[in-house]
Write an enzyme that holds these catalytic residues in place. Structure first.
Site, PDB file in Angstrom:
ATOM      1  N   ARG A  77       0.862  -1.183   0.000  1.00  0.00           N
ATOM      2  CA  ARG A  77       0.000   0.000   0.000  1.00  0.00           C
ATOM      3  C   ARG A  77       0.896   1.230   0.000  1.00  0.00           C
ATOM      4  NH1 ARG A  77      -3.475   3.383  -1.074  1.00  0.00           N
ATOM      5  NH2 ARG A  77      -5.374   3.753   0.147  1.00  0.00           N
ATOM      6  N   GLY A  78       0.909   1.949  -1.135  1.00  0.00           N
ATOM      7  CA  GLY A  78       1.833   3.058  -1.328  1.00  0.00           C
ATOM      8  C   GLY A  78       1.878   4.073  -0.211  1.00  0.00           C
ATOM      9  N   ASP A  80       1.175   3.897   2.798  1.00  0.00           N
ATOM     10  CA  ASP A  80       1.607   3.337   4.076  1.00  0.00           C
ATOM     11  C   ASP A  80       3.120   3.117   4.151  1.00  0.00           C
ATOM     12  OD1 ASP A  80      -0.989   3.304   4.865  1.00  0.00           O
ATOM     13  OD2 ASP A  80      -1.223   1.126   4.898  1.00  0.00           O
ATOM     14  N   THR A  81       3.698   2.560   3.094  1.00  0.00           N
ATOM     15  CA  THR A  81       5.077   2.046   3.221  1.00  0.00           C
ATOM     16  C   THR A  81       6.033   2.433   2.093  1.00  0.00           C
ATOM     17  OG1 THR A  81       4.647  -0.037   2.035  1.00  0.00           O
ATOM     18  CG2 THR A  81       4.122   0.014   4.390  1.00  0.00           C
ATOM     19  N   ARG A  82       5.536   3.138   1.060  1.00  0.00           N
ATOM     20  CA  ARG A  82       6.390   3.374  -0.106  1.00  0.00           C
ATOM     21  C   ARG A  82       7.687   4.091   0.256  1.00  0.00           C
ATOM     22  NH1 ARG A  82       5.202   3.421  -5.292  1.00  0.00           N
ATOM     23  NH2 ARG A  82       2.965   3.640  -4.933  1.00  0.00           N
ATOM     24  N   GLY A 110     -12.292   1.578 -10.273  1.00  0.00           N
ATOM     25  CA  GLY A 110     -13.001   0.837 -11.314  1.00  0.00           C
ATOM     26  C   GLY A 110     -12.097   0.242 -12.364  1.00  0.00           C
ATOM     27  N   GLU A 144      -4.174  -7.268  -7.063  1.00  0.00           N
ATOM     28  CA  GLU A 144      -2.853  -7.887  -7.221  1.00  0.00           C
ATOM     29  C   GLU A 144      -2.791  -9.192  -6.451  1.00  0.00           C
ATOM     30  OE1 GLU A 144      -0.007  -3.892  -7.521  1.00  0.00           O
ATOM     31  OE2 GLU A 144       0.095  -5.221  -5.782  1.00  0.00           O
TER      32      GLU A 144
END
Length: 537
Positions: A77-78, A80-82, A110, A144
């Site tokens: 999750r970008g 959060d942790t990128r 979508g 993903e």
């Protein structure tokens, strides 16, 4: 073992290798005496068309699946942790030589997973989902994960998921708590995705939640956790592994002995030297040992092949220093190294900080070891494995433990030849006698057995086999001859004269070699040290 006692007046010397090595090497040259000088011109050994055939190799260097561009796919999750955990994980995996996919773009609401992202998932071998607090609130992450689970569970064990539970519990991912459960419920209420899609996301989370992974709470910090992740990924991908021949025989006991000498579970620093004549299998043995033990050192391991040849090139030692630093996880500033002293300083610093496994293959002098291992103190637990023909020339500040690699015995030698010549463990009935004679003439050298066996595998005409045997009695195959000649080239001019005298003497068994006892004994020790001959007193 072929034994021969020459009728010298001094105490008897017994030669062995077997002595075919001396004879066939000498037969590979034209000898001519002129006014007391010896002139040598190399003769090219005759070969049949198609005689050269490369030994088939089983490559295990890259852990990628066929046609893939990436080895590891990071799902995270970008927001959060990128810029934190995932960024450091991505960097460390890259520094370890692992090809990692990390996507920078978010999917619009979508939208389905893009084709490029789909291909990256399909072609990767290991998937690392980083479960953070808001992972399940991203339909992109869930899409993903759903595809990752489908591919992995249909891969018959060829792909693997290694989950990291960063700031969540495994029960959160299993949907036994409200954290991820509420997040998916919220997505479902938005009515942008079908109930079927949402249920697939739920099933994917619950399946991955049952997979053993890393829980961040069990580690001292993110640094320690990432180190364990990188080491495990390297182990599974075998990224440091070296290619070895498919046909390996009689090597298990040798691998065990060398591994015991290295004793990676003990403290201190150890240097091990594998010595023996050319073509006997020193490099192959070192590769198998390296593949077996490299996982104990994570990314801090390096196999430097053909040191003797590469160091003789312009800036060859500098390039080897750069390769060493890059592979043991100290790549910063490597491109700026243009002097050997600079490289030694950088290597010395790196080896003081990290426990390493380094293999220096085909070394022929102490300066090469000093240049590539540095002058400083090595970190406790480090292991240096050296292969060489020149036993007496290598000196270091550390004690060196020796392992002499001896020639194969008759049984394994015949089996190795048969595997290359007949693709089975024993010769065909009509070829038993010829096979045994060929094995005898090769001196049971693995290199010679592989080269000659591979050539004869395509020619089952007994006349061709007989012609090959006759040629072997005159001179070795040119590929083998070139390898064996390296030890000869390392001798001085006078030493070459004595070497060829001894070879010719052993060949005809009637010629007297007129040198003083002291000179002969001294020369025998030189031959022994460069693994051209072993003497028994």
């Amino acid at each position: 073992m072929t034994m021969f006692q020459p009728p010298f007046s001094h105490p008897p010397i017994a030669f062995w290798f077997p002595y075919h090595f001396l004879i066939t090497c000498a037969r590979g040259f034209f000898l001519r005496y002129d006014r007391g000088k010896l002139f040598i011109s190399e003769r090219e050994t005759e070969t049949e068309t198609g005689a050269e055939q490369t030994t088939s190799m089983a490559s295990s260097d890259a852990g990628t699946s066929s046609g893939s561009n990436y080895q590891v796919f990071l799902s995270f999750r970008g927001p959060d942790t990128r810029k934190g955990f995932t960024n450091v994980l991505y960097r460390d995996l890259n520094d370890a030589g692992i090809c990692v996919f990390l996507d920078d773009d978010e999917l619009p609401p979508g939208a389905t997973i893009r084709r490029s992202l789909e291909q990256a998932i399909n072609n990767s071998k290991i998937y690392i989902p980083v479960f953070s607090q808001n992972y399940a609130s991203s339909h992109w992450c869930l899409s993903e994960l759903k595809q990752i689970v489908e591919i992995t569970f249909n891969s018959e064990g060829k792909k693997e998921i290694l989950p990291i539970f960063l700031d969540v519990e495994t029960d959160d991912v299993k949907l036994k708590t409200s954290r991820y459960g509420d997040a998916i419920q919220k997505l479902e209420c938005e009515k942008r995705w079908s109930n079927e899609q949402v249920n697939e996301w739920r099933n994917a989370l619950m399946k991955v939640g049952t997979i053993k992974g890393w829980e961040a709470k069990n580690y001292k910090g993110h640094g320690e956790l990432i180190r364990y992740v990188v080491e495990e990924v390297m182990k599974k991908l075998e990224t440091k592994h070296r290619s070895v021949p498919k046909q390996l025989l009689g090597i298990d006991d040798r691998v065990l002995t060398v591994s015991e000498l290295l004793d990676v579970n003990s403290g201190g620093v150890r240097f091990i030297r594998i010595y023996g004549m050319g073509g006997i299998g020193k490099t192959t043995l070192a590769k198998v040992v390296f593949n077996k033990l490299s996982s104990h050192f994570g990314k801090c391991c390096c196999f430097l092949e053909d040191v003797r040849v590469k160091s003789s090139r312009i800036d060859g030692l500098v390039e080897l220093q750069k390769k060493l630093l890059s592979e043991i996880g100290a790549p910063a500033g490597v491109k700026n190294i243009d002097e050997i002293d600079d490289g030694m300083h950088r290597i010395g610093e790196a080896l003081q900080k990290n426990k390493v496994l380094i293999v220096l293959d085909d070394v022929d002098n102490s300066d090469q070891v000093k240049t590539l291992v540095g002058n400083g103190t090595l970190h406790l637990g480090s292991r240096i494995l050296i292969t060489t023909r020149n036993r007496d020339e290598l000196q270091t500040d550390y004690q060196i433990l020796d392992y002499e690699l001896e020639v194969m015995t008759d049984g394994p030698a015949l089996k190795l030849f048969s595997r290359h010549a007949f693709n089975k463990d024993f010769p065909l009935d009509d070829y038993i006698v010829l096979s045994r004679e060929i094995v005898y003439e090769t001196g049971r050298l693995p290199l010679a057995l592989e080269v000659i066996g591979s050539f004869l595998s395509r020619n089952k005409n007994q006349k061709i086999w007989e012609e090959t045997l006759a040629k072997l009695k005159k001179a070795p195959h040119k590929d083998v001859f070139r390898k064996l000649k390296i030890s000869y080239d390392a001798l001085t001019f006078e030493q070459r004269q004595i070497f060829l005298d001894i070879a010719c003497f052993l060949s005809v068994r009637i010629r007297q070699v007129h040198f003083t006892c002291g000179k002969i004994v001294s020369f025998i020790h030189i031959l022994e040290s460069v693994s051209s001959l072993t003497c028994l007193w």
